[in-house]
Enzyme design. Sequence first.
Site, PDB file in Angstrom:
ATOM      1  N   SER A  99       0.865  -1.186   0.000  1.00  0.00           N
ATOM      2  CA  SER A  99       0.000   0.000   0.000  1.00  0.00           C
ATOM      3  C   SER A  99       0.896   1.229   0.000  1.00  0.00           C
ATOM      4  O   SER A  99       1.541   1.541   1.005  1.00  0.00           O
ATOM      5  CB  SER A  99      -0.890   0.012   1.251  1.00  0.00           C
ATOM      6  OG  SER A  99      -1.804  -1.044   1.196  1.00  0.00           O
ATOM      7  N   LYS A 174      -7.330   1.698  -2.643  1.00  0.00           N
ATOM      8  CA  LYS A 174      -6.881   1.345  -1.288  1.00  0.00           C
ATOM      9  C   LYS A 174      -6.995   2.555  -0.367  1.00  0.00           C
ATOM     10  O   LYS A 174      -7.422   2.449   0.790  1.00  0.00           O
ATOM     11  CB  LYS A 174      -5.439   0.825  -1.314  1.00  0.00           C
ATOM     12  CG  LYS A 174      -4.863   0.438   0.060  1.00  0.00           C
ATOM     13  CD  LYS A 174      -5.592  -0.736   0.703  1.00  0.00           C
ATOM     14  CE  LYS A 174      -5.203  -0.966   2.160  1.00  0.00           C
ATOM     15  NZ  LYS A 174      -3.995  -1.759   2.361  1.00  0.00           N
ATOM     16  N   LYS A 242       0.149   5.093   8.756  1.00  0.00           N
ATOM     17  CA  LYS A 242       0.924   5.255   7.514  1.00  0.00           C
ATOM     18  C   LYS A 242      -0.024   5.451   6.326  1.00  0.00           C
ATOM     19  O   LYS A 242       0.167   6.337   5.496  1.00  0.00           O
ATOM     20  CB  LYS A 242       1.812   4.026   7.281  1.00  0.00           C
ATOM     21  CG  LYS A 242       2.680   4.117   6.044  1.00  0.00           C
ATOM     22  CD  LYS A 242       2.894   2.764   5.371  1.00  0.00           C
ATOM     23  CE  LYS A 242       1.645   2.275   4.688  1.00  0.00           C
ATOM     24  NZ  LYS A 242       1.800   1.096   3.828  1.00  0.00           N
TER      25      LYS A 242
END
Lengths: 300, 300
Positions: A99, A174, A242
């Site tokens: 990701s 995502k 993150k």
Amino acid sequence: MREKLTVGYIGLGRMGIPMARNILKAGFPLVVHNRSQQAVQELAAEGATSAVSPAEVAAQVDVVFTNLPDSPDVELVASGTSGIIEGAHNGLIYVDNSSIKPATARDISKKLTEKGIQCLDAPVSGGDIGAQQGTLTIMVGGPQEALEHVLPILRALGKTVTHIGGPGTGQVAKAANQIMAAAQMVAMGELIILAQKAGANPSKVIQAIRGGAAQCWTLDIKSPRLLAGNRGPGFKASLQAKDLAIILETARQYGVALPATSINAQLFNAMLQMGMGELDNSAVIGVIEALSGTRLIVDG
Amino acid sequence: MREKLTVGYIGLGRMGIPMARNILKAGFPLVVHNRSQQAVQELAAEGATSAVSPAEVAAQVDVVFTNLPDSPDVELVASGTSGIIEGAHNGLIYVDNSSIKPATARDISKKLTEKGIQCLDAPVSGGDIGAQQGTLTIMVGGPQEALEHVLPILRALGKTVTHIGGPGTGQVAKAANQIMAAAQMVAMGELIILAQKAGANPSKVIQAIRGGAAQCWTLDIKSPRLLAGNRGPGFKASLQAKDLAIILETARQYGVALPATSINAQLFNAMLQMGMGELDNSAVIGVIEALSGTRLIVDG
């Protein structure tokens, strides 16, 4: 019948190991590479071979995967020294399960495509349990024909594979996924603490609301764990933080204001500073507890 | 066999009319009261009788319901001049279907209980469609024995009836419901606009993520309407804003900090100031559009 594609997998972490294992189990010859050797030996014992660099993996396989923590790691492994780009050969397809920033995925795709490598960004959702069970949700950006070529491998990893569009759009999906997931996690924490302090049993409240307009994966799957006192991962808060940082940087870059995601990102930042980064993302309730001077009373 | 309970319904708005109608259809003799007479005449034509004040309704029935816009309206009708309290008689049960402050529900319960009236706060979720179809989610606070007595009536209104706890806890559950619903609505708006500006088709993105950790009622039910260009209610943004104001006041009162709900409340406030208060709560995407200088491109 065509021979099975030979597959490379680089990055054998919490997600990468079970994903690589599922590829191996599905009968694809597998070459692996990882910084730490323990994971490599584990998979070698199950039938994989190993290579000393991403370039060496790429040189030996038809399809090479990466699964790495963050954007700079993927850049280095894909296009740095001894990177995948140096093992380029006719027909090589590169699939990134990490990701990372959509913009980075686009940059990498551009660089590698110029060397004749077809690129797919294919981040996943579903956590380590989804990775182990091969039930991940996979969001794919990049050329359709490359996706069709690697689809038999992706089917070993996930239960839904959706082609979104061109390079980087898997990463955009995502990001969208994480906007909603973070919102649900924080809302669950807020509503549980409000319920408790306002004199209502949080379990009863969730039982009442989960069948209506508040229904979501988070209340269905995560609230029973939380109410039973389990705050372990699952999906680590540090990774959620993150991903939220990626989202806010992407929002700035593409000209979008995300007021709610912004505060959710700050709450996950707070969680890390409060020493809760290794807990599950649902444990963001710990920040609401601290801000409200209380602790959730656990059932039973 | 016991005779059917006689029921009163006060407050015949967008939710009240279909709910009163479902009580009538289930065979309970019904007495209604409303400020505007049109709704009264409509239900009278279907077999209800009318009374000139809340006190007069209460005097004639076994169970009296209210369904009113906000906390002060309920206070007035329940315990003000010519209110339900003045029609108190042995065995009367009062059920409030409005969404109001838990603290107000507790005050009213205390006052009416002193006059021998049993009180239930029973706010609902599911919108006007749920009200029409009798499929509402009903969250109940107050004495268990009173709930058991009125359960046959509530079954005509909703598919799930959950007893949370003592007085006011139904309203606490409704607040919890709205924390999650608002979070999902705002997150959906943010993720759709991010997806579009970052170059991914929002429909494809939602298709990819709705089966995973982002799954929720909002993406399932509301996103197809939004992506088809339909921003009409449904559940009006002005009511969502009112519910969020109740939540923040309740949070202050009971000592809870709700950072994410706070920003969501401000986005719904902005929506009202931008002239979008009569639209569906999913139309909060309009605020994200304005903040991001863009408009959602509608499918088809």
